[in-house]
Design an enzyme around this catalytic site. Sequence first.
Site, PDB file in Angstrom:
ATOM      1  N   LYS A  53     216.140   5.406  87.335  1.00 33.22           N
ATOM      2  CA  LYS A  53     214.810   5.530  87.939  1.00 33.22           C
ATOM      3  C   LYS A  53     214.791   6.694  88.919  1.00 33.22           C
ATOM      4  CE  LYS A  53     213.707   0.675  87.266  1.00 33.22           C
ATOM      5  NZ  LYS A  53     213.639  -0.693  87.772  1.00 33.22           N
ATOM      6  N   GLN A  97     214.546  -3.947  93.071  1.00 40.45           N
ATOM      7  CA  GLN A  97     215.187  -4.233  91.787  1.00 40.45           C
ATOM      8  C   GLN A  97     215.592  -5.703  91.718  1.00 40.45           C
ATOM      9  OE1 GLN A  97     215.400  -1.939  89.346  1.00 40.45           O
ATOM     10  NE2 GLN A  97     216.444  -3.294  87.922  1.00 40.45           N
ATOM     11  N   ASP A 120     205.513  -2.278  90.405  1.00 45.11           N
ATOM     12  CA  ASP A 120     205.977  -3.238  89.394  1.00 45.11           C
ATOM     13  C   ASP A 120     204.827  -4.132  88.914  1.00 45.11           C
ATOM     14  OD1 ASP A 120     208.597  -3.136  88.534  1.00 45.11           O
ATOM     15  OD2 ASP A 120     209.388  -4.247  90.247  1.00 45.11           O
TER      16      ASP A 120
HETATM   17  N1  GUN Z   1     215.025  -5.755  86.731  1.00 49.93           N
HETATM   18  C1  GUN Z   1     214.944  -5.565  85.391  1.00 49.93           C
HETATM   19  N2  GUN Z   1     213.761  -5.009  85.074  1.00 49.93           N
HETATM   20  C2  GUN Z   1     213.082  -4.844  86.223  1.00 49.93           C
HETATM   21  C3  GUN Z   1     211.798  -4.292  86.537  1.00 49.93           C
HETATM   22  O1  GUN Z   1     211.021  -3.855  85.683  1.00 49.93           O
HETATM   23  N3  GUN Z   1     211.471  -4.294  87.860  1.00 49.93           N
HETATM   24  C4  GUN Z   1     212.286  -4.798  88.816  1.00 49.93           C
HETATM   25  N4  GUN Z   1     211.874  -4.769  90.086  1.00 49.93           N
HETATM   26  N5  GUN Z   1     213.479  -5.298  88.554  1.00 49.93           N
HETATM   27  C5  GUN Z   1     213.870  -5.319  87.262  1.00 49.93           C
END
Ligand code: GUN
Length: 291
Positions: A53, A97, A120
């Site tokens: 990311k 995350q 998100d």
């Molecule tokens: N963990 C796995 N996929 C995601 C996601 O799309 N967002 C977040 N915050 N954590 C994750």
Amino acid sequence: MAQIIDGKEVARRVREGIAEETARLREQYGRPPGLAVVLVGDDPASAVYVRNKERAAQEVGFHSEVHRLPAETTQQALLQLLEQLNRADEIDGYLVQLPLPRHIDPQAVVRAISPEKDVDGLTPVQAGRLLLGEPGLRPCTPQGVMELLRSAGVDPDGKEAVVVGRSAIVGKPMAHLLLGAGATVTIAHSHTRKLEEVTRRADILVVAAGRAGLVGPEHVKPGAAVIDVGTNRGEDGKLKGDVRFSEVEPLAGCITPVPGGVGPMTIALLLRNCLEAMQWRSSASSKSPVS
Ligand code: GUN
């Protein structure tokens, strides 16, 4: 023989558009969009996702921050950081995350995120907007699936769609996006009886169950669009989907591989959400749909 949907290529095109838009916004507002990611603990898969990311945000010209906190971080300390991020002018969007260490309540954390920065799309405000069909920030993976369907020329309007999985981050928002696009939607999950009878109705089958190889040819209507959201780590360390690709591919109309299908789209849509968050925040309108 199915059309194989190349998620890497579609994601590359989306990121290209975002890089152009970023340059434009930089001119307009005198600063780039800002994305922050918060990682608590040392889950190895999460560490890889967060690095990806960060890299993707830098590549399109964003201001990018990663806050890496030790596993023993208290919930209170984490909530304090989120308050700082809520107030930080240079940050337009951020995410925490998941999964979090067990001593931290993920719902309390999500509720502490300012809805206008919730890239998100997980806060109750943004989830409510999706439910009501109002503009807002949508979860990234389901938006990525919609882009893949569009790229393959699959219009959900009037189609039967079945989503396998009911998580807050994929299954439920996926069903609502498909519903909003005019599909007749069924959500199947681990308690669904005779899963194959339900999934065989699907013109569009989205599988987000988190069970490697759950879906085989017996679950699929010939010609269906099959989208595999599964990211299961096999014992050999390889990524495995929820769909048995080699068995289903000859039957499907189009299908996503794992890896190289849905996965690359999630980050691309995260970047797009951050752009949108910046535009909404910068428009400084009291009618802003995300504030
Ligand atoms: N963990 C796995 N996929 C995601 C996601 O799309 N967002 C977040 N915050 N954590 C994750």
